[in-house]
Design a protein around this motif. Structure first.
Motif, PDB file in Angstrom:
ATOM      1  N   ASN A 327      85.856  35.408  37.266  1.00  0.00           N
ATOM      2  CA  ASN A 327      84.785  36.227  37.076  1.00  0.00           C
ATOM      3  C   ASN A 327      83.809  35.735  35.651  1.00  0.00           C
ATOM      4  O   ASN A 327      82.986  36.348  35.426  1.00  0.00           O
ATOM      5  CB  ASN A 327      85.052  37.700  36.692  1.00  0.00           C
ATOM      6  N   ARG A 328      84.544  34.723  35.115  1.00  0.00           N
ATOM      7  CA  ARG A 328      84.060  34.112  33.659  1.00  0.00           C
ATOM      8  C   ARG A 328      83.735  35.297  32.755  1.00  0.00           C
ATOM      9  O   ARG A 328      82.639  35.068  32.034  1.00  0.00           O
ATOM     10  CB  ARG A 328      82.661  33.581  34.176  1.00  0.00           C
ATOM     11  N   TRP A 329      84.820  35.923  32.585  1.00  0.00           N
ATOM     12  CA  TRP A 329      84.954  36.841  31.429  1.00  0.00           C
ATOM     13  C   TRP A 329      85.381  36.245  30.063  1.00  0.00           C
ATOM     14  O   TRP A 329      86.406  35.567  30.352  1.00  0.00           O
ATOM     15  CB  TRP A 329      85.734  38.215  31.901  1.00  0.00           C
ATOM     16  N   ALA A 330      84.965  36.635  29.290  1.00  0.00           N
ATOM     17  CA  ALA A 330      85.397  36.055  27.904  1.00  0.00           C
ATOM     18  C   ALA A 330      86.565  36.838  27.610  1.00  0.00           C
ATOM     19  O   ALA A 330      86.645  38.041  27.377  1.00  0.00           O
ATOM     20  CB  ALA A 330      84.335  35.960  26.608  1.00  0.00           C
ATOM     21  N   VAL A 331      87.467  35.814  27.325  1.00  0.00           N
ATOM     22  CA  VAL A 331      88.752  36.379  26.720  1.00  0.00           C
ATOM     23  C   VAL A 331      89.157  36.113  25.301  1.00  0.00           C
ATOM     24  O   VAL A 331      89.146  35.080  24.864  1.00  0.00           O
ATOM     25  CB  VAL A 331      90.039  36.167  27.431  1.00  0.00           C
ATOM     26  N   VAL A 332      88.968  37.126  24.487  1.00  0.00           N
ATOM     27  CA  VAL A 332      89.191  37.038  22.883  1.00  0.00           C
ATOM     28  C   VAL A 332      90.605  37.032  22.888  1.00  0.00           C
ATOM     29  O   VAL A 332      91.624  37.861  22.937  1.00  0.00           O
ATOM     30  CB  VAL A 332      88.665  38.244  22.311  1.00  0.00           C
ATOM     31  N   ASP A 333      91.222  35.743  22.162  1.00  0.00           N
ATOM     32  CA  ASP A 333      92.400  35.701  21.737  1.00  0.00           C
ATOM     33  C   ASP A 333      92.617  36.324  20.180  1.00  0.00           C
ATOM     34  O   ASP A 333      92.183  35.556  19.387  1.00  0.00           O
ATOM     35  CB  ASP A 333      92.979  34.269  21.996  1.00  0.00           C
ATOM     36  N   MET A 334      93.201  37.397  20.100  1.00  0.00           N
ATOM     37  CA  MET A 334      93.050  38.152  18.865  1.00  0.00           C
ATOM     38  C   MET A 334      93.562  37.174  17.486  1.00  0.00           C
ATOM     39  O   MET A 334      92.980  36.926  16.396  1.00  0.00           O
ATOM     40  CB  MET A 334      93.886  39.254  18.684  1.00  0.00           C
ATOM     41  N   LYS A 335      94.728  36.304  17.907  1.00  0.00           N
ATOM     42  CA  LYS A 335      95.175  35.769  16.903  1.00  0.00           C
ATOM     43  C   LYS A 335      94.524  34.610  16.597  1.00  0.00           C
ATOM     44  O   LYS A 335      94.341  34.117  15.387  1.00  0.00           O
ATOM     45  CB  LYS A 335      96.758  35.312  17.395  1.00  0.00           C
ATOM     46  N   ASN A 336      93.714  33.848  17.505  1.00  0.00           N
ATOM     47  CA  ASN A 336      93.079  32.612  17.289  1.00  0.00           C
ATOM     48  C   ASN A 336      91.580  32.730  16.965  1.00  0.00           C
ATOM     49  O   ASN A 336      90.854  31.893  16.398  1.00  0.00           O
ATOM     50  CB  ASN A 336      93.273  31.629  18.221  1.00  0.00           C
ATOM     51  N   ASP A 337      91.053  33.692  17.726  1.00  0.00           N
ATOM     52  CA  ASP A 337      89.504  34.069  17.544  1.00  0.00           C
ATOM     53  C   ASP A 337      89.063  34.830  16.480  1.00  0.00           C
ATOM     54  O   ASP A 337      87.789  34.893  16.230  1.00  0.00           O
ATOM     55  CB  ASP A 337      89.020  34.781  18.766  1.00  0.00           C
ATOM     56  N   TRP A 338      89.999  35.648  15.869  1.00  0.00           N
ATOM     57  CA  TRP A 338      89.533  36.722  14.651  1.00  0.00           C
ATOM     58  C   TRP A 338      90.114  36.096  13.450  1.00  0.00           C
ATOM     59  O   TRP A 338      91.383  35.923  13.352  1.00  0.00           O
ATOM     60  CB  TRP A 338      89.974  38.060  14.989  1.00  0.00           C
ATOM     61  N   LYS A 339      89.327  35.830  12.679  1.00  0.00           N
ATOM     62  CA  LYS A 339      89.632  35.370  11.201  1.00  0.00           C
ATOM     63  C   LYS A 339      90.551  36.715  10.581  1.00  0.00           C
ATOM     64  O   LYS A 339      91.523  36.414   9.689  1.00  0.00           O
ATOM     65  CB  LYS A 339      88.482  35.009  10.223  1.00  0.00           C
ATOM     66  N   ARG A 340      90.117  37.948  10.703  1.00  0.00           N
ATOM     67  CA  ARG A 340      90.734  38.818  10.419  1.00  0.00           C
ATOM     68  C   ARG A 340      90.762  40.185  11.350  1.00  0.00           C
ATOM     69  O   ARG A 340      89.722  39.977  12.065  1.00  0.00           O
ATOM     70  CB  ARG A 340      90.300  39.538   8.968  1.00  0.00           C
ATOM     71  N   VAL A 341      91.410  41.065  11.278  1.00  0.00           N
ATOM     72  CA  VAL A 341      91.698  42.138  12.341  1.00  0.00           C
ATOM     73  C   VAL A 341      91.175  43.552  11.634  1.00  0.00           C
ATOM     74  O   VAL A 341      90.142  44.095  12.312  1.00  0.00           O
ATOM     75  CB  VAL A 341      93.075  42.321  12.911  1.00  0.00           C
ATOM     76  N   PHE A 342      91.436  43.776  10.622  1.00  0.00           N
ATOM     77  CA  PHE A 342      91.159  45.153  10.027  1.00  0.00           C
ATOM     78  C   PHE A 342      90.365  44.767   8.622  1.00  0.00           C
ATOM     79  O   PHE A 342      90.686  43.643   7.923  1.00  0.00           O
ATOM     80  CB  PHE A 342      92.127  45.908   9.604  1.00  0.00           C
ATOM     81  N   SER A 343      89.364  45.378   8.222  1.00  0.00           N
ATOM     82  CA  SER A 343      88.634  45.388   7.018  1.00  0.00           C
ATOM     83  C   SER A 343      89.582  45.384   5.696  1.00  0.00           C
ATOM     84  O   SER A 343      89.302  44.680   4.750  1.00  0.00           O
ATOM     85  CB  SER A 343      87.519  46.331   6.971  1.00  0.00           C
ATOM     86  N   PHE A 344      90.493  45.976   5.838  1.00  0.00           N
ATOM     87  CA  PHE A 344      91.424  46.378   4.517  1.00  0.00           C
ATOM     88  C   PHE A 344      92.344  45.026   4.323  1.00  0.00           C
ATOM     89  O   PHE A 344      93.152  45.044   3.496  1.00  0.00           O
ATOM     90  CB  PHE A 344      92.276  47.767   4.439  1.00  0.00           C
ATOM     91  N   ARG A 345      92.362  44.006   5.249  1.00  0.00           N
ATOM     92  CA  ARG A 345      93.262  42.818   5.012  1.00  0.00           C
ATOM     93  C   ARG A 345      92.106  41.520   4.838  1.00  0.00           C
ATOM     94  O   ARG A 345      91.731  41.278   5.977  1.00  0.00           O
ATOM     95  CB  ARG A 345      94.007  42.581   6.244  1.00  0.00           C
TER      96      ARG A 345
END
Length: 345
Positions: A327-345
């Motif tokens: 379906n060509r949906w984008a899959v976010v790999d949380m570990k690799n695509d996000w520099k940080r997860v929460f604002s407090f970190r």
């Protein structure tokens, strides 16, 4: 993925059906806006890569006035699941934690709960017994705690809880666990005249008191599961809406496109989810004419958050992973695509 977090064994549909039958606030949103304005990049917490690039490319396509894929602002509808997509849903949905805390707070008035299930399991924090709780038991908990309360009183109870309750792993208010990259994405879309909605299986009266302050999404742009309410004249002569024990609408799975049609009235052009319960919403969004975008948050980061997908009882992602490539949906790999997860970190 091989890592699955501890679970109480309650299925997503069971939790959402039961929580809907009855019926903070943080700075990350402001932080996201401030970063974008001062640094010139709305998506500061996203690593450079195909997913970030696809979001930027899509927004450019549909907002370029002379472009072939231009979409008028009124039609730029974006929909987001809540639990696991905009904020943390492990180790149990926040609304379930809220309901269990209400049982503990009311227990002194109900000594019989100490020996009666499912209340005993909640009060004893008995993981094995909680794992055996099904929809019937959850409905019993919620009916006892909330049936007969007014919508206004319920929402005040939610606000009181959400400003004081702490997440069991992070020891932070639940609203601190909004995902910083998704807050930035919401701000980015609004800056380009998108109108974002929450379309969640969670209870609508549970979400509405705080979504505006946490996500910038006002209560009228939150679609969720609901129980029936009844108009009454209170003892003081003033009109009230009273919550009943009867179930009305489940905003999960195939109920999400139904809710979008019923409460929004336009097919979205942009959608984000994280579980199989969001697949129908992504299918409905991307099956429309013209340019469309759909994304899935894949929880792959056991260190900063959790890693779970196909075997999880909370936020199970199985069919969605299989459907994404074709379906060509984008899959976010949380570990690799996000520099940080929460604002407090």
């Amino acid at each position: 993925m091989t890592s699955t977090p501890p679970s109480n064994g309650i299925s997503r549909r069971t939790v959402l059906s039961a929580l809907a039958a009855v019926p903070v606030l943080v700075a990350p949103l402001r932080l996201a806006n401030a970063q974008a304005q001062t640094q010139g990049d709305w998506l500061q917490s996203w690593n450079e890569g195909p997913v970030k690039a696809s979001i930027i490319e899509f927004v450019a396509r549909v907002t370029t006035p002379d472009g072939a894929d231009f979409v008028p602002p009124a039609e730029r509808i974006a929909v987001f699941d809540n639990d696991g997509t905009l904020w943390c849903e492990q180790p149990i949905y926040a609304q379930a934690a809220f309901a269990f805390d209400q049982i503990r707070a009311l227990a002194p008035q109900h000594p019989q709960w100490r020996t009666k299930q499912p209340f005993k399991a909640v009060l004893d924090q008995d993981a094995e017994a909680l794992a055996a709780i099904g929809q019937k038991e959850l409905l019993e908990i919620l009916a006892v705690v909330h049936t007969g309360t007014t919508v206004d009183a319920f929402q005040k109870t939610v606000l009181d809880w959400i400003t004081t309750a702490r997440h069991p792993r992070f020891d932070r208010p639940y609203t601190d666990l909004a995902y910083q990259p998704m807050l930035e994405l919401l701000a980015y879309l609004r800056a380009h005249e998108f109108k974002p909605f929450i379309v969640s299986g969670g209870g609508i009266d549970f979400m509405r008191p705080w979504t505006d302050k946490v996500y910038g999404i006002p209560p009228e742009q939150a679609v969720g599961s609901s129980g029936k309410t009844q108009f009454e004249i209170g003892a003081d002569g003033k009109p009230v809406l009273v919550k009943l024990a009867e179930f009305e609408f489940l905003s999960d799975g195939p109920g999400k496109p139904v809710g979008i049609n019923r409460f929004i009235g336009r097919r979205p052009i942009f959608a984000f989810g994280n579980s199989d319960g969001d697949v129908p919403m992504l299918q409905w969004t991307t099956s429309g004419q013209g340019a469309r975008f759909a994304g899935i948050v894949h929880h792959t980061d056991a260190e900063r958050e959790w890693a779970y997908d196909r075997q999880s009882n909370i936020g199970k992602l199985d069919k969605g992973l299989d459907a994404a490539p074709s379906n060509r949906w984008a899959v976010v790999d949380m570990k690799n695509d996000w520099k940080r997860v929460f604002s407090f970190r």
